[in-house]
Design a protein around this motif. Structure first.
Motif, PDB file in Angstrom:
ATOM      1  N   GLY A  89     -26.302 -18.439   4.327  1.00  0.00           N
ATOM      2  CA  GLY A  89     -27.108 -19.105   5.345  1.00  0.00           C
ATOM      3  C   GLY A  89     -26.957 -20.614   5.390  1.00  0.00           C
ATOM      4  N   SER A  90     -26.909 -21.244   4.192  1.00  0.00           N
ATOM      5  CA  SER A  90     -26.913 -22.712   4.204  1.00  0.00           C
ATOM      6  C   SER A  90     -25.660 -23.262   4.872  1.00  0.00           C
ATOM      7  CB  SER A  90     -27.041 -23.248   2.782  1.00  0.00           C
ATOM      8  OG  SER A  90     -25.992 -22.729   2.012  1.00  0.00           O
ATOM      9  N   ARG A  91     -24.562 -22.490   4.794  1.00  0.00           N
ATOM     10  CA  ARG A  91     -23.313 -22.956   5.424  1.00  0.00           C
ATOM     11  C   ARG A  91     -23.022 -22.210   6.723  1.00  0.00           C
ATOM     12  NH1 ARG A  91     -19.360 -21.571   0.966  1.00  0.00           N
ATOM     13  NH2 ARG A  91     -21.105 -20.574  -0.077  1.00  0.00           N
ATOM     14  N   ASN A  92     -23.933 -21.332   7.110  1.00  0.00           N
ATOM     15  CA  ASN A  92     -23.714 -20.411   8.225  1.00  0.00           C
ATOM     16  C   ASN A  92     -22.316 -19.827   8.170  1.00  0.00           C
ATOM     17  OD1 ASN A  92     -24.033 -18.839  10.468  1.00  0.00           O
ATOM     18  ND2 ASN A  92     -23.805 -20.517  11.955  1.00  0.00           N
ATOM     19  N   LYS A  93     -21.996 -19.273   7.009  1.00  0.00           N
ATOM     20  CA  LYS A  93     -20.654 -18.736   6.800  1.00  0.00           C
ATOM     21  C   LYS A  93     -20.731 -17.222   6.650  1.00  0.00           C
ATOM     22  CE  LYS A  93     -16.983 -18.852   3.340  1.00  0.00           C
ATOM     23  NZ  LYS A  93     -16.637 -19.345   2.029  1.00  0.00           N
ATOM     24  N   PHE A  94     -20.043 -16.540   7.532  1.00  0.00           N
ATOM     25  CA  PHE A  94     -19.990 -15.081   7.520  1.00  0.00           C
ATOM     26  C   PHE A  94     -18.629 -14.668   6.977  1.00  0.00           C
ATOM     27  CE2 PHE A  94     -22.308 -11.610   9.966  1.00  0.00           C
ATOM     28  CZ  PHE A  94     -21.671 -10.576   9.310  1.00  0.00           C
ATOM     29  N   VAL A  95     -18.642 -13.781   5.993  1.00  0.00           N
ATOM     30  CA  VAL A  95     -17.383 -13.215   5.497  1.00  0.00           C
ATOM     31  C   VAL A  95     -17.525 -11.701   5.607  1.00  0.00           C
ATOM     32  CG1 VAL A  95     -15.810 -12.983   3.513  1.00  0.00           C
ATOM     33  CG2 VAL A  95     -17.086 -15.114   3.834  1.00  0.00           C
ATOM     34  N   ALA A  96     -16.600 -11.065   6.289  1.00  0.00           N
ATOM     35  CA  ALA A  96     -16.645  -9.602   6.399  1.00  0.00           C
ATOM     36  C   ALA A  96     -15.277  -9.056   6.034  1.00  0.00           C
ATOM     37  CB  ALA A  96     -17.018  -9.188   7.815  1.00  0.00           C
ATOM     38  N   VAL A  97     -15.281  -8.103   5.105  1.00  0.00           N
ATOM     39  CA  VAL A  97     -14.014  -7.481   4.705  1.00  0.00           C
ATOM     40  C   VAL A  97     -14.171  -5.972   4.821  1.00  0.00           C
ATOM     41  CG1 VAL A  97     -12.173  -7.457   2.993  1.00  0.00           C
ATOM     42  CG2 VAL A  97     -13.845  -9.308   2.942  1.00  0.00           C
ATOM     43  N   LEU A  98     -13.298  -5.359   5.584  1.00  0.00           N
ATOM     44  CA  LEU A  98     -13.300  -3.907   5.756  1.00  0.00           C
ATOM     45  C   LEU A  98     -11.880  -3.425   5.506  1.00  0.00           C
ATOM     46  CD1 LEU A  98     -15.101  -3.718   9.253  1.00  0.00           C
ATOM     47  CD2 LEU A  98     -16.191  -3.532   7.024  1.00  0.00           C
ATOM     48  N   ASP A  99     -11.749  -2.428   4.622  1.00  0.00           N
ATOM     49  CA  ASP A  99     -10.389  -1.926   4.392  1.00  0.00           C
ATOM     50  C   ASP A  99     -10.427  -0.475   3.925  1.00  0.00           C
ATOM     51  OD1 ASP A  99      -7.626  -2.088   4.372  1.00  0.00           O
ATOM     52  OD2 ASP A  99      -7.472  -3.211   2.500  1.00  0.00           O
ATOM     53  N   TYR A 100      -9.361   0.259   4.255  1.00  0.00           N
ATOM     54  CA  TYR A 100      -9.098   1.524   3.587  1.00  0.00           C
ATOM     55  C   TYR A 100      -8.168   1.103   2.460  1.00  0.00           C
ATOM     56  CZ  TYR A 100     -10.507   3.534   8.127  1.00  0.00           C
ATOM     57  OH  TYR A 100     -11.167   3.858   9.285  1.00  0.00           O
ATOM     58  N   GLN A 101      -8.678   1.086   1.249  1.00  0.00           N
ATOM     59  CA  GLN A 101      -7.939   0.461   0.161  1.00  0.00           C
ATOM     60  C   GLN A 101      -6.910   1.432  -0.416  1.00  0.00           C
ATOM     61  OE1 GLN A 101     -11.780  -1.665  -1.596  1.00  0.00           O
ATOM     62  NE2 GLN A 101      -9.934  -2.902  -1.730  1.00  0.00           N
ATOM     63  N   PRO A 102      -5.620   1.113  -0.230  1.00  0.00           N
ATOM     64  CA  PRO A 102      -4.563   2.052  -0.609  1.00  0.00           C
ATOM     65  C   PRO A 102      -4.404   2.148  -2.125  1.00  0.00           C
ATOM     66  CG  PRO A 102      -3.605  -0.022   0.131  1.00  0.00           C
ATOM     67  CD  PRO A 102      -5.089  -0.153   0.320  1.00  0.00           C
ATOM     68  N   LEU A 103      -4.126   3.368  -2.618  1.00  0.00           N
ATOM     69  CA  LEU A 103      -3.883   3.520  -4.060  1.00  0.00           C
ATOM     70  C   LEU A 103      -2.485   3.038  -4.403  1.00  0.00           C
ATOM     71  CD1 LEU A 103      -5.538   6.949  -4.904  1.00  0.00           C
ATOM     72  CD2 LEU A 103      -6.532   4.665  -4.870  1.00  0.00           C
ATOM     73  N   ILE A 104      -1.570   3.175  -3.438  1.00  0.00           N
ATOM     74  CA  ILE A 104      -0.203   2.679  -3.654  1.00  0.00           C
ATOM     75  C   ILE A 104       0.287   1.964  -2.406  1.00  0.00           C
ATOM     76  CG2 ILE A 104       0.587   4.310  -5.433  1.00  0.00           C
ATOM     77  CD1 ILE A 104       1.741   6.050  -3.135  1.00  0.00           C
ATOM     78  N   GLN A 105       1.243   1.097  -2.591  1.00  0.00           N
ATOM     79  CA  GLN A 105       1.832   0.371  -1.456  1.00  0.00           C
ATOM     80  C   GLN A 105       3.154   1.079  -1.156  1.00  0.00           C
ATOM     81  OE1 GLN A 105       0.439  -2.659  -0.112  1.00  0.00           O
ATOM     82  NE2 GLN A 105      -1.324  -2.512  -1.460  1.00  0.00           N
ATOM     83  N   ASP A 106       3.103   2.056  -0.250  1.00  0.00           N
ATOM     84  CA  ASP A 106       4.271   2.895  -0.020  1.00  0.00           C
ATOM     85  C   ASP A 106       4.306   3.259   1.457  1.00  0.00           C
ATOM     86  OD1 ASP A 106       6.073   5.253  -1.602  1.00  0.00           O
ATOM     87  OD2 ASP A 106       5.277   5.833   0.354  1.00  0.00           O
ATOM     88  N   LYS A 107       5.466   3.174   2.058  1.00  0.00           N
ATOM     89  CA  LYS A 107       5.570   3.385   3.503  1.00  0.00           C
ATOM     90  C   LYS A 107       5.072   4.772   3.926  1.00  0.00           C
ATOM     91  CE  LYS A 107       8.541   3.273   7.527  1.00  0.00           C
ATOM     92  NZ  LYS A 107       7.903   4.498   8.025  1.00  0.00           N
ATOM     93  N   ARG A 108       5.448   5.802   3.146  1.00  0.00           N
ATOM     94  CA  ARG A 108       5.024   7.152   3.532  1.00  0.00           C
ATOM     95  C   ARG A 108       3.503   7.290   3.426  1.00  0.00           C
ATOM     96  NH1 ARG A 108       8.178  10.501  -0.592  1.00  0.00           N
ATOM     97  NH2 ARG A 108       7.727   8.584  -1.698  1.00  0.00           N
ATOM     98  N   TYR A 109       2.940   6.677   2.408  1.00  0.00           N
ATOM     99  CA  TYR A 109       1.474   6.694   2.229  1.00  0.00           C
ATOM    100  C   TYR A 109       0.806   5.994   3.411  1.00  0.00           C
ATOM    101  CZ  TYR A 109      -2.962   6.007  -0.402  1.00  0.00           C
ATOM    102  OH  TYR A 109      -4.280   6.002  -0.828  1.00  0.00           O
ATOM    103  N   PHE A 110       1.336   4.842   3.781  1.00  0.00           N
ATOM    104  CA  PHE A 110       0.777   4.115   4.932  1.00  0.00           C
ATOM    105  C   PHE A 110       0.909   4.954   6.212  1.00  0.00           C
ATOM    106  CE2 PHE A 110       1.815  -0.154   2.683  1.00  0.00           C
ATOM    107  CZ  PHE A 110       0.557  -0.193   2.117  1.00  0.00           C
TER     108      PHE A 110
END
Ligand code: BLA
Length: 242
Positions: A89-110
């Motif tokens: 509030g004091s800085r009127n700063k909004f941070v929003a993070v939304l993710d489907y958090q991947p277990l691996i970084q792999d093209k087929r998984y994505f």
């Protein structure tokens, strides 16, 4: 301020057969030493998930938080759902993070799990400025389509509610379209990656300092290791897990 987001996820959990489980009293509701903040948490039992937690912190005009993490069952490799909404509030700063958090970084998984989030991310890109992460590493348990908003309350509230709804609805769909017969990871690998996720998150989460200042170190430590990321305490012994 985040009660609408909280009610929406609660309703969605109920609609999908969820019910609230018992948790230790000091995690259910806890008040700050000065009496200016309250933190409430719920642990849900939801079919298909081994753990789904929701936390709401209310420090009035100073700070508002809604945080949620959903861990699918170990026989399901789909991404972990991660939600972190904060308003300073004091800085009127909004941070929003939304993710489907991947277990691996792999093209087929994505390819298997990220069609929905890609579409939502595209709409989001059109309505907001892109910002970078400072604390977490982008390629560790975050997807290339993570929705990361930073701005004033006025800016972020213009697009966040509709993105949030789509984000939750699309995640349920993922759970129905499970690629169970054709998974890239086996049950032991999924479990190991959930442990790594908790360990990494407990180490990086900037929440700990904040909890410490409001609720004291003892409670902050317990909440972080016992409620937020309980598997972070598991000790690794085999080489491959290091
Ligand atoms: C950022 N999260 C933050 C910050 C704080 C919290 C204080 C720094 C904000 C800033 O000053 O820019 C606070 N995190 C909390 C609180 C809880 C919490 C109070 O967990 C209470 C339970 N964080 C998550 C989850 C995700 C996540 C599930 O807990 C994934 C969606 C992401 N939080 C996340 C990211 C940032 C953040 C990506 C930005 C950090 C960065 O810039 O690297």
């Amino acid at each position: 301020m985040f009660n609408n987001f909280l009610e929406e996820i609660n309703q969605s959990l109920i609609d999908h057969g969820g019910h609230v489980l018992e948790t230790p009293k000091e995690f259910q509701e806890y008040h700050s030493i000065k009496g200016d903040a309250c933190i409430k948490s719920w642990l849900w039992h939801v079919p298909g998930f081994r753990r789904w937690r929701v936390t709401r912190m209310d420090a009035k005009d100073k700070l508002q938080v809604l945080n949620s993490v959903a861990y699918p069952n170990y026989d399901n490799e789909q991404p972990i759902l991660g939600i972190d909404l904060l308003w300073f509030g004091s800085r009127n700063k909004f941070v929003a993070v939304l993710d489907y958090q991947p277990l691996i970084q792999d093209k087929r998984y994505f390819d298997n799990y990220f069609e929905g989030l890609k579409g939502i991310h595209k709409t989001f890109q059109e309505s907001s400025n892109q910002v970078k992460m400072n604390i977490y590493e982008e390629d560790k348990f975050f997807s290339p389509w993570v929705i990361l908003c930073k701005g004033s309350l006025q800016e972020v509230s213009q697009y966040l509610p509709s993105i949030y709804t789509k984000f939750i609805n699309s995640y349920w769909k993922l759970n129905c379209d499970r690629y169970l017969s054709d998974q890239l990871l086996n049950i032991q690998e999924v479990e190991m990656l959930h442990i790594k996720y908790d360990t990494y998150s407990a180490e990086k989460d900037p929440a700990h300092g904040l909890f410490k200042s409001y609720f004291g170190i003892e409670w902050a430590d317990r909440f972080l290791y016992e409620f937020l990321f309980p598997r972070s305490r598991d000790v690794f012994s085999s080489e491959e897990n290091k």
